[in-house]
Write a protein that holds these residues in place. Structure first.
Motif, PDB file in Angstrom:
ATOM      1  N   LEU A  13      12.428   8.249   9.017  1.00 47.48           N
ATOM      2  CA  LEU A  13      11.728   7.625  10.137  1.00 47.48           C
ATOM      3  C   LEU A  13      10.298   7.256   9.753  1.00 47.48           C
ATOM      4  CD1 LEU A  13      11.544   6.655  13.015  1.00 47.48           C
ATOM      5  CD2 LEU A  13      11.293   9.027  13.772  1.00 47.48           C
ATOM      6  N   ILE A  14       9.615   8.143   9.023  1.00 55.37           N
ATOM      7  CA  ILE A  14       8.273   7.817   8.535  1.00 55.37           C
ATOM      8  C   ILE A  14       8.309   6.548   7.692  1.00 55.37           C
ATOM      9  CG2 ILE A  14       6.462   8.552   6.926  1.00 55.37           C
ATOM     10  CD1 ILE A  14       6.941  11.421   7.855  1.00 55.37           C
ATOM     11  N   ASN A  15       9.293   6.470   6.800  1.00 55.04           N
ATOM     12  CA  ASN A  15       9.395   5.307   5.920  1.00 55.04           C
ATOM     13  C   ASN A  15       9.810   4.047   6.685  1.00 55.04           C
ATOM     14  OD1 ASN A  15       8.615   6.607   3.502  1.00 55.04           O
ATOM     15  ND2 ASN A  15      10.637   7.506   3.301  1.00 55.04           N
ATOM     16  N   ALA A  16      10.558   4.225   7.769  1.00 56.09           N
ATOM     17  CA  ALA A  16      10.903   3.085   8.621  1.00 56.09           C
ATOM     18  C   ALA A  16       9.644   2.513   9.278  1.00 56.09           C
ATOM     19  CB  ALA A  16      11.915   3.515   9.687  1.00 56.09           C
ATOM     20  N   ILE A  17       8.761   3.398   9.732  1.00 60.52           N
ATOM     21  CA  ILE A  17       7.500   2.956  10.332  1.00 60.52           C
ATOM     22  C   ILE A  17       6.652   2.219   9.294  1.00 60.52           C
ATOM     23  CG2 ILE A  17       5.316   3.753  11.323  1.00 60.52           C
ATOM     24  CD1 ILE A  17       6.933   6.034  12.652  1.00 60.52           C
ATOM     25  N   GLU A  18       6.593   2.778   8.081  1.00 57.53           N
ATOM     26  CA  GLU A  18       5.833   2.113   7.018  1.00 57.53           C
ATOM     27  C   GLU A  18       6.424   0.734   6.698  1.00 57.53           C
ATOM     28  OE1 GLU A  18       3.046   2.790   5.529  1.00 57.53           O
ATOM     29  OE2 GLU A  18       2.679   4.805   6.276  1.00 57.53           O
ATOM     30  N   ALA A  19       7.750   0.648   6.655  1.00 56.23           N
ATOM     31  CA  ALA A  19       8.404  -0.636   6.371  1.00 56.23           C
ATOM     32  C   ALA A  19       8.116  -1.650   7.479  1.00 56.23           C
ATOM     33  CB  ALA A  19       9.909  -0.438   6.203  1.00 56.23           C
ATOM     34  N   LYS A  20       8.154  -1.184   8.719  1.00 58.62           N
ATOM     35  CA  LYS A  20       7.891  -2.075   9.863  1.00 58.62           C
ATOM     36  C   LYS A  20       6.506  -2.707   9.756  1.00 58.62           C
ATOM     37  CE  LYS A  20       7.795  -0.089  13.978  1.00 58.62           C
ATOM     38  NZ  LYS A  20       6.544  -0.284  14.768  1.00 58.62           N
ATOM     39  N   HIS A  21       5.528  -1.906   9.344  1.00 56.66           N
ATOM     40  CA  HIS A  21       4.165  -2.427   9.219  1.00 56.66           C
ATOM     41  C   HIS A  21       3.994  -3.252   7.944  1.00 56.66           C
ATOM     42  CE1 HIS A  21       2.188  -0.475  12.674  1.00 56.66           C
ATOM     43  NE2 HIS A  21       3.132   0.431  12.516  1.00 56.66           N
ATOM     44  N   HIS A  22       4.647  -2.842   6.865  1.00 57.78           N
ATOM     45  CA  HIS A  22       4.524  -3.580   5.599  1.00 57.78           C
ATOM     46  C   HIS A  22       5.139  -4.980   5.720  1.00 57.78           C
ATOM     47  CE1 HIS A  22       4.284  -4.102   1.192  1.00 57.78           C
ATOM     48  NE2 HIS A  22       5.420  -4.772   1.348  1.00 57.78           N
ATOM     49  N   PHE A  23       6.345  -5.047   6.280  1.00 59.20           N
ATOM     50  CA  PHE A  23       7.043  -6.326   6.393  1.00 59.20           C
ATOM     51  C   PHE A  23       6.637  -7.089   7.661  1.00 59.20           C
ATOM     52  CE2 PHE A  23       9.648  -3.993   3.422  1.00 59.20           C
ATOM     53  CZ  PHE A  23      10.162  -4.949   2.558  1.00 59.20           C
ATOM     54  N   GLN A  24       5.853  -6.449   8.523  1.00 62.80           N
ATOM     55  CA  GLN A  24       5.370  -7.054   9.770  1.00 62.80           C
ATOM     56  C   GLN A  24       6.524  -7.647  10.583  1.00 62.80           C
ATOM     57  OE1 GLN A  24       2.231  -9.791   8.563  1.00 62.80           O
ATOM     58  NE2 GLN A  24       0.776  -8.108   8.322  1.00 62.80           N
ATOM     59  N   THR A  25       7.555  -6.840  10.760  1.00 67.33           N
ATOM     60  CA  THR A  25       8.739  -7.302  11.476  1.00 67.33           C
ATOM     61  C   THR A  25       8.546  -7.236  12.984  1.00 67.33           C
ATOM     62  OG1 THR A  25       9.704  -5.073  11.377  1.00 67.33           O
ATOM     63  CG2 THR A  25      10.291  -6.599   9.616  1.00 67.33           C
ATOM     64  N   LYS A  26       9.295  -8.063  13.691  1.00 65.40           N
ATOM     65  CA  LYS A  26       9.291  -8.085  15.154  1.00 65.40           C
ATOM     66  C   LYS A  26      10.735  -7.925  15.639  1.00 65.40           C
ATOM     67  CE  LYS A  26       5.190 -11.060  15.275  1.00 65.40           C
ATOM     68  NZ  LYS A  26       4.288  -9.933  15.531  1.00 65.40           N
ATOM     69  N   ASN A  27      10.906  -7.726  16.934  1.00 69.62           N
ATOM     70  CA  ASN A  27      12.245  -7.493  17.493  1.00 69.62           C
ATOM     71  C   ASN A  27      12.943  -6.352  16.745  1.00 69.62           C
ATOM     72  OD1 ASN A  27      11.978  -9.666  19.345  1.00 69.62           O
ATOM     73  ND2 ASN A  27      12.554 -11.105  17.726  1.00 69.62           N
ATOM     74  N   ASN A  28      12.273  -5.201  16.732  1.00 72.77           N
ATOM     75  CA  ASN A  28      12.710  -4.070  15.913  1.00 72.77           C
ATOM     76  C   ASN A  28      13.594  -3.101  16.703  1.00 72.77           C
ATOM     77  OD1 ASN A  28      11.085  -4.826  13.570  1.00 72.77           O
ATOM     78  ND2 ASN A  28       9.327  -4.278  14.845  1.00 72.77           N
ATOM     79  N   ILE A  29      14.787  -2.850  16.161  1.00 74.54           N
ATOM     80  CA  ILE A  29      15.726  -1.903  16.759  1.00 74.54           C
ATOM     81  C   ILE A  29      15.787  -0.667  15.869  1.00 74.54           C
ATOM     82  CG2 ILE A  29      18.115  -1.496  17.476  1.00 74.54           C
ATOM     83  CD1 ILE A  29      18.410  -4.553  17.765  1.00 74.54           C
ATOM     84  N   LEU A  30      15.513   0.482  16.462  1.00 69.71           N
ATOM     85  CA  LEU A  30      15.601   1.756  15.737  1.00 69.71           C
ATOM     86  C   LEU A  30      16.890   2.458  16.137  1.00 69.71           C
ATOM     87  CD1 LEU A  30      14.282   3.925  13.895  1.00 69.71           C
ATOM     88  CD2 LEU A  30      13.238   4.874  15.964  1.00 69.71           C
ATOM     89  N   TYR A  31      17.734   2.760  15.155  1.00 71.58           N
ATOM     90  CA  TYR A  31      19.014   3.436  15.389  1.00 71.58           C
ATOM     91  C   TYR A  31      18.919   4.824  14.778  1.00 71.58           C
ATOM     92  CZ  TYR A  31      24.129   3.869  15.830  1.00 71.58           C
ATOM     93  OH  TYR A  31      25.404   4.256  16.167  1.00 71.58           O
ATOM     94  N   ILE A  32      18.826   5.856  15.623  1.00 74.42           N
ATOM     95  CA  ILE A  32      18.685   7.233  15.163  1.00 74.42           C
ATOM     96  C   ILE A  32      20.033   7.947  15.221  1.00 74.42           C
ATOM     97  CG2 ILE A  32      17.563   9.456  15.545  1.00 74.42           C
ATOM     98  CD1 ILE A  32      15.267   8.004  16.887  1.00 74.42           C
ATOM     99  N   ILE A  33      20.475   8.465  14.086  1.00 77.85           N
ATOM    100  CA  ILE A  33      21.708   9.247  14.021  1.00 77.85           C
ATOM    101  C   ILE A  33      21.310  10.716  13.924  1.00 77.85           C
ATOM    102  CG2 ILE A  33      23.861   9.652  12.781  1.00 77.85           C
ATOM    103  CD1 ILE A  33      23.556   6.826  11.583  1.00 77.85           C
ATOM    104  N   HIS A  34      21.446  11.448  15.008  1.00 79.24           N
ATOM    105  CA  HIS A  34      21.073  12.862  15.009  1.00 79.24           C
ATOM    106  C   HIS A  34      22.143  13.693  14.295  1.00 79.24           C
ATOM    107  CE1 HIS A  34      17.580  12.616  17.703  1.00 79.24           C
ATOM    108  NE2 HIS A  34      18.243  11.681  18.350  1.00 79.24           N
TER     109      HIS A  34
END
Length: 335
Positions: A13-34
């Motif tokens: 999840l930390i790396n997903a946040i970093e990727a979101k900011h690095h790639f500056q993506t929009k319309n972001n869907i987070l799928y969490i598998i507990h």
């Protein structure tokens, strides 16, 4: 177009946040598998509020066994959309079904610690692929019963990673330097020269090493850092036994943390100048974040390991050269 982030651990999840900011993506869907671990979920919830998402989908919030049909249902729902990027925390069967069944432009694997090194080694050396088994065959093909794909044979998996790995064929390797975390927290920290922040590992519960042997390593490490206070952070799946607790004292403090170690150290008022572990993946991420720190990796001897010996050897060989490896004089216990 949408962007999909599939995670199942705090570090992913930390790396997903970093990727979101690095790639500056929009319309972001987070799928969490507990998973079945409530501690794992608790750590993820601590991180979730750090950055906004357009949509959050959670599977197995009750921390029971992950249900195949729930994932199938969501894959079929998401098939109606087109994705620019899919970021995945691993390439297990569930994630592979998502990746191969959805329409997308590019796929990136997010770091899940040192598993990135092991996964890339298998991709770039097909002869090292896990041997065929009936159980593996069933898991890999069950999604086909629902009209979905579950193979990466036609997929190019790129990497958003802290590790220095060489591209295999057409892979893209994008460096993750944790710029979002560093910009958010680092500027207000003061250097801490008196404490060693030691990251524990789940070696005893995972039956990789005997408790007696693990504790001998810890005792030698306490002696190695004589004159400093060691703050020992247990792995979230690690059990601290009564024998282990006997080591606790003024200069060896066992501290349970309620969030990933990266966030734990960033949100205190000190800049850790000494960080240590054995082969914890956090050593690499923390070296990227705390670039002025002394990062120490204590070498586990092959004869003390009951399994996964080749993986440990690979991780030590692939560790960043800026991480100092320390070989302690641990003698075999004579009985």
């Amino acid at each position: 177009m949408y962007n999909l982030y599939i995670v199942r651990s705090p570090l992913q999840l930390i790396n997903a946040i970093e990727a979101k900011h690095h790639f500056q993506t929009k319309n972001n869907i987070l799928y969490i598998i507990h998973s079945k671990s409530k501690v794992n979920s608790k750590h993820m919830y601590k991180i979730l509020t750090m950055s906004p998402w357009n949509e959050v989908i959670e599977i197995n919030k009750e921390n029971k066994k992950n249900k195949l049909l729930s994932n199938v249902e969501y894959i079929k729902t998401l098939k109606k959309r087109t994705f620019n990027y899919i970021f995945s925390g691993d390439i297990g069967n569930i994630n592979t079904a998502f990746i191969s069944s959805l329409k997308k432009r590019e796929v990136y694997l997010l770091d899940d610690g040192t598993m990135t090194l092991i996964s890339h080694e298998r991709v770039s050396n097909p002869e090292k692929k896990e041997p065929w088994s009936i159980n593996r065959f069933i898991k890999e093909n069950r999604y086909k019963l629902f009209g979905l794909n579950c193979t990466l044979n036609k997929e190019t998996i790129n990497y958003f990673t802290i590790f220095d790995i060489k591209p295999y064929k057409d892979e893209k390797i994008i460096k993750n330097d944790f710029s979002f975390l560093k910009n958010s927290f680092l500027s207000r920290l003061e250097k801490d020269l008196n404490r060693v922040y030691f990251i524990g590992q789940n070696l005893i519960d995972a039956e990789v090493m005997d408790e007696e042997c693990y504790l001998r390593y810890i005792q030698h490490i306490i002696e190695y850092y004589k004159g400093k206070t060691i703050i020992y952070y247990p792995h979230r799946f690690e059990t601290i036994s009564k024998n282990f607790q006997l080591l606790a004292g003024e200069n060896f403090i066992i501290k349970e943390n309620e969030q990933p170690i990266e966030i734990e150290l960033l949100t205190q008022d000190k800049y850790p100048m000494y960080i240590a572990s054995f082969v914890s993946s956090a050593l690499s991420s923390l070296k990227t974040i705390f670039q002025d720190s002394n990062i120490h990796s204590f070498v586990l001897k092959q004869e003390h390991l009951h399994k996964n010996k080749e993986n440990f050897k690979l991780i030590y060989n692939k560790q960043d050269k800026s991480i100092k490896q320390i070989d302690l004089d641990i003698k075999e216990d004579k009985k």
